[in-house]
Enzyme design. Structure first.
Site, PDB file in Angstrom:
ATOM      1  CD  GLU A  91      -2.986  -0.904   0.097  1.00 56.77           C
ATOM      2  OE1 GLU A  91      -3.289   0.068  -0.123  1.00 56.77           O
ATOM      3  OE2 GLU A  91      -3.530  -1.762  -0.641  1.00 56.77           O
ATOM      4  CB  SER A 470     -46.882 -32.122  41.853  1.00 59.63           C
ATOM      5  OG  SER A 470     -48.327 -32.841  41.747  1.00 59.63           O
TER       6      SER A 470
END
Length: 812
Positions: A91, A470
Site C-alpha cells: 500500500e 405438583s
C-alpha cells in the site's frame, strides 16, 4: 516588424505572468479556504470505531457478538512486524519517509492524467487513505483529492506514524464484513493476527485494493495472483528472503469463512443480554464497542447444555423411532451420486450434538452411512435396538431384529458421536428448558431455552408459561405454614367433589395412584405429592390467604386461578419464575430477582452499568408484624414483604417456614417422588417433581443453599409426554446438578431461632405419649407446637376436613 514582435512578446509575458500570479493567488485562496474548512484531526486521537457489541460470561468467555461490522481493535504494538511490512510493501512503501503525500506517486498520477485524459487511481498513501476513510467520501473528484492531500499533511503534523498506521489497520475493509486486520484474521482463518503465517499475512495484505473481488473465498484464483504480487513486493524490498518467498508462494489457499466464534454455547443468554442492552442504550450498542459481562458461569452452562441435550435424546429414544427424515433416490444400477447426496445432507437441520447422515449400506451387523462432509461412518446394530417403530405416542412396535427392519439405503437419518463410535439417533420433537440461579442474589448461572437455538429462537426458560402441576404445591404449603399450619397438621386424604354453582359441572380430582390414604400429615402429603391433601389444605386455608402469600414469591396475580385447582398447579408460570420461587426456600425466605447482566463496559473500558439487584442480607432483616386485629386466632405472625435497607432482598416468608419447607422437600428426595435424586449422594439437596394433567408437562425443581435449578420438559404444542416429572425432568436435573456440585461442600441450612423439635404420634400429629414406640421427631415453629397428647386408642386422628359452605365447593 521586429518592434511589433517585441511589443507582442512583452505583452504576452506580462499576461502570462499575471495569469500565473492570479492562478497562484487563486490556488492559495482555495487551499487556505479548504484548509480552514477541514475537520480537526485531533478527533483521530479519540476516534470511536464502529465495534460490535460483545457479550461474555462472568468468567470472561465470549457467548455472543452483535453488529453488522466485525471489528476487533488492536494496538500497533500487537500487530506482527511481518504483517506490517506486507501492508507497507503493498500500500505505501515510503510511509515512514513522506509527510503524508508521496510526490512521486502524485507525479505518476499526473502523467497518467495527461496521457489518458482521465483521472486514474492516483497514489494514495496510507495517511491519505486514513483521511478519506475517516473524514471523506470515496467519490473520485479533484475537490475530494485536494481535501485528502491537505488532510493527510495535517494528520502527519499532529499524529505519530505508528498511530496513523494503527488507525489504518483497524479501519480498512477486508471483505466478508471484516474491518481491520484482527477481524480479517478471524473471518478468513479463524484465528488472531499473531498466529498467521507469512502466506496468510500476504493474503490479507492484498485485500484492501478490492476486498470483494480478490478475497480467497469469492475468487481463489484472483486471490492467489494478488498474494503472489504482495510476496514479490516484499521480496523486492528485502522484507523477506528467497526461502520465505518460495515457501509462502507454494502454500495452499487453505481458507474458509469463519463466522463469529463463541467460547461457550449460551445463545439464549446472549439474546437476553442483547435485548436488555438495546432497551437501555438503544441501537448504538451494535456499533459503540460495548462489552457486557453476564452472570453466567461457563462451567455450569456447559453442564446445563449437555444435560438438556442428552436428556431429551434419551427421552426421545424411549418413545421409538419415527422413521427417516427423507428418502434419497437410489439409481437402478446402485451407483450413488455422493456429491448430490452430501449437498442434500448439508441442507438438513443439524445441531452440535447430532448430524444428518445418509444410509449407503446395510448388513446384519449394522449400517454404513455418509456424513455431510462425505465421511463414511459405521453404526452398529447394538446402537439401533432402541428404534422400535413408533405407532402412536403411547404405543411402540416390537423390538427390531435386524437393521433392515429399521432403515433402507437412501434413508436420511441422524447420528451422534459416542465413545469412539457413531450412534443411531434422531432429532427430538420434545423440548426442554433449564434455569439455574444463585439463590442469594438471583444471578442466572446457567440457562437453556430449548434443545437447539438454531432450530428455534424461542426461549422456553423465560418466554414460555405452562402449568407447573405438583411443582407448585410447595408454595401452597408455605402459605399454610405462614398461617399457623404445621408439618404435622393432619388433612384427610379422601374423595372430593367440587360443584360449580353456576353450572352442572363437577370436578372429581384424584391422586395419581387412584387411591385414597385417609388422614395424612402435611409432611407426608407433600413428600408423596397427594393431590387430595393439597386441595383440602387450600380449602381450609382459604384462597385469599393463600394467594396473599403465593403472590409474594413473584407470580403475577393474573396467572393465578381463583379456584381450588391452584393447589394442583394450574397457574401458568415460566421456569425462571418457578426457580426464583424455590430460591426463597433455599435462601431462608427472601425474594430475589433473576437477572443476567452483571456489568457493562464501554469502548474505553469504563463501567457504565453495574447491577444492583437485591441480595439476601440476614443482618438487615426486619420482619413486619401484622396488627393484632388482622390476626387469626390460630395463626402465627406471617412475614410481610419488606425491603428495609437499600440493596437488601425483601423477606417474603419467615425463616422458620423456609427451614421447615426445606426439611419437607429433602424428605421428598429421601422417600418421596424424587427418590432417584438420592443417587447424587447429596443429603443437602431438596426438591419436588411436577406433572400436569394428562402428562402434558414434566417438571423438577431442586436446590441446596448454593444453587437452585428448575427443569421443564414438554412439547411446544401441548401433547401428552407419557412420562411423569420424575421420569422426564428429574434425570435432566440430575445430569446438571451432579457435575455442577462436584467439589462443592455440602451445606446444611442454619436452624433459625424459634424452631423446636418434638416427638409426635405419626398418625395424629399430636404429641407422642411417654414411651410411645412408634413416635417420630418433627420440627415446629415454637408458636405452633401441639399441646395435646395422642390418645392411647390411636383412632382419634384430629384430621381436618373442610366444610362445604364456602366458595361454592362441596367436599365429601
Amino acid at each position: 516588424m521586429k518592434h511589433l514582435l517585441d511589443i507582442f512578446s512583452k505583452a504576452f509575458l506580462r499576461v502570462l505572468l499575471s495569469t500565473l500570479i492570479a492562478g497562484f493567488c487563486a490556488l492559495a485562496v482555495i487551499v487556505l479556504y479548504t484548509n480552514a474548512q477541514l475537520p480537526p484531526v485531533d478527533l483521530l486521537e479519540d476516534i470511536q470505531l464502529q465495534v460490535p457489541l460483545k457479550i461474555y460470561s462472568a468468567d470472561g468467555k465470549l457467548i455472543g457478538e452483535y453488529g453488522e461490522k466485525r471489528r476487533t481493535p488492536i494496538s500497533i504494538k500487537d500487530v506482527p512486524e511481518t504483517l506490517k511490512l506486507a501492508i507497507l510493501a503493498t500500500e505505501d512503501r515510503r510511509f515512514y519517509e513522506h509527510n503524508g503525500v508521496d510526490l512521486r506517486g502524485m507525479a505518476r498520477a499526473g502523467l497518467h492524467l495527461i496521457a489518458s485524459g482521465s483521472k486514474g487511481q492516483g497514489a494514495s498513501t496510507i495517511t491519505m487513505q486514513v483521511a478519506r476513510n475517516f473524514f471523506l467520501t470515496r467519490k473520485k473528484t479533484f475537490a475530494r483529492k485536494l481535501n485528502e492531500v491537505l488532510l493527510a499533511i495535517k494528520i502527519e503534523e499532529e499524529l505519530p506514524k505508528d498511530k496513523i498506521l494503527e488507525l489504518y489497520l483497524n479501519k480498512i475493509y477486508f471483505g466478508k464484513r471484516a474491518y481491520g486486520v484482527q477481524a480479517a484474521a478471524a473471518a478468513y482463518y479463524g484465528t488472531t493476527v499473531d498466529k498467521l503465517d507469512l502466506a496468510q499475512m500476504a493474503m490479507i495484505a492484498g485485500l484492501p485494493q478490492a476486498p470483494s473481488t480478490v478475497n480467497p473465498i469469492n475468487n481463489p484464483d484472483a486471490a492467489l495472483k494478488r498474494r503472489t504480487h504482495v510476496l514479490k513486493r516484499m521480496l523486492h524490498y528485502g522484507f523477506i528472503n528467497e526461502k520465505q518467498y518460495n515457501e509462502a508462494l507454494n502454500a495452499p489457499i487453505a481458507t474458509n469463512y469463519h463466522g463469529r466464534v463463541v467460547d461457550i454455547d449460551a445463545p439464549h443468554i446472549a439474546e437476553m443480554a442483547r435485548k436488555e442492552l438495546v432497551e437501555k442504550f438503544g441501537h448504538e450498542v451494535y456499533t459503540s464497542g460495548y462489552v457486557a459481562y453476564t452472570t453466567v458461569d461457563s462451567r455450569l452452562q456447559k453442564f446445563a447444555h449437555r444435560a438438556v441435550q442428552s436428556g431429551l435424546l434419551e427421552y426421545d429414544k424411549r418413545h421409538g423411532y419415527r422413521g427417516p427424515i427423507e428418502k434419497l433416490s437410489v439409481p437402478k444400477d446402485g451407483k450413488i451420486d455422493t456429491t448430490l447426496w452430501a449437498k442434500n445432507l448439508r441442507e438438513q437441520p443439524k445441531t452440535d450434538l447430532i448430524v444428518p447422515a445418509a444410509v449407503i449400506g446395510i448388513d446384519s451387523n449394522g449400517i454404513r452411512a455418509m456424513l455431510p462432509n462425505q465421511q463414511r461412518v459405521t453404526i452398529t446394530f447394538a446402537s439401533m435396538q432402541w428404534a422400535c417403530k413408533e405407532q402412536t405416542r403411547i404405543r411402540l412396535g416390537l423390538p427390531p431384529r435386524t437393521p433392515q427392519q429399521i432403515v433402507s439405503v437412501g434413508d436420511v437419518i441422524y447420528v451422534e458421536p459416542g465413545n469412539n463410535e457413531w450412534l443411531f439417533s434422531q432429532l427430538p420433537e420434545v423440548e426442554s428448558a433449564l434455569v439455574a440461579l444463585q439463590p442469594k442474589n438471583g444471578a442466572i448461572l446457567a440457562l437453556i431455552g430449548g434443545f437447539d437455538f438454531n432450530a428455534s429462537y424461542f426461549n422456553r426458560a423465560v418466554q414460555a408459561t405452562r402449568q407447573p402441576g405438583s411443582n407448585f404445591k410447595p408454595f401452597i404449603y408455605a402459605a399454610a405454614l405462614e398461617n399457623g399450619f404445621t408439618a404435622a397438621t393432619v388433612i384427610n386424604d379422601a374423595p372430593i367433589v367440587y360443584k360449580d354453582n353456576n353450572s352442572d359441572n363437577e370436578w372429581r380430582p384424584q391422586n395419581d395412584t387412584r387411591k385414597f390414604y385417609g388422614p395424612t400429615r402435611l409432611r407426608v402429603g407433600l413428600t408423596k405429592s397427594r393431590n387430595l391433601v393439597s386441595i383440602r389444605l387450600l380449602q381450609t386455608l382459604g384462597l385469599s390467604r393463600a394467594l396473599k402469600v403465593v403472590e409474594r414469591f413473584g407470580f403475577p396475580r393474573q396467572n393465578l386461578p381463583r379456584s381450588l385447582s391452584l393447589a394442583l398447579g394450574t397457574a401458568t408460570v415460566s421456569p425462571v419464575e418457578i426457580a426464583a420461587g424455590y430460591a426463597a426456600f433455599a435462601n431462608g425466605g427472601y425474594k430475589i430477582t433473576p437477572h443476567v447482566i452483571q456489568r457493562i463496559v464501554d469502548s474505553q473500558g469504563k463501567v457504565i452499568f453495574e447491577t444492583n439487584t437485591p441480595t439476601v442480607c440476614p443482618q438487615c432483616d426486619q420482619l413486619l408484624v401484622q396488627n393484632e386485629e388482622d390476626k387469626e386466632p390460630s395463626a402465627i405472625t406471617p412475614a410481610k414483604t419488606q425491603q428495609p435497607v437499600t440493596g437488601a432482598a425483601p423477606r417474603i416468608i419467615s425463616p422458620q417456614t423456609a427451614y421447615i419447607m426445606t426439611s419437607i422437600l429433602q424428605d421428598a428426595i429421601l422417600t418421596g417422588t424424587g427418590r432417584a435424586a438420592k443417587a447424587l449422594n447429596r443429603p443437602d439437596l431438596a426438591g419436588k417433581t411436577g406433572t400436569t394433567n394428562n402428562q402434558m408437562d414434566a417438571w423438577y425443581s431442586g436446590y441446596n443453599q448454593s444453587l437452585v435449578a428448575t427443569v421443564w420438559v414438554g412439547f411446544d404444542e401441548p401433547s401428552p409426554l407419557q412420562e411423569y416429572g420424575s421420569q422426564a425432568a428429574l434425570p435432566i436435573w440430575m445430569k446438571f446438578m451432579g457435575p455442577a456440585l462436584q467439589g462443592v461442600p455440602e451445606t446444611k441450612p442454619e436452624q433459625p431461632r424459634g424452631i423446636v423439635t418434638v416427638r409426635i404420634d405419626p398418625k395424629t400429629g399430636m404429641l407422642a405419649r411417654p414411651g410411645q414406640p412408634n413416635a417420630i421427631f418433627e420440627i415446629f415453629n415454637q408458636d405452633t407446637v401441639p399441646h395435646e397428647m395422642a390418645d392411647y386408642s390411636s383412632n382419634e386422628y384430629h384430621a381436618i376436613t373442610p366444610g362445604g359452605d364456602s366458595n361454592g365447593e362441596t367436599l365429601f
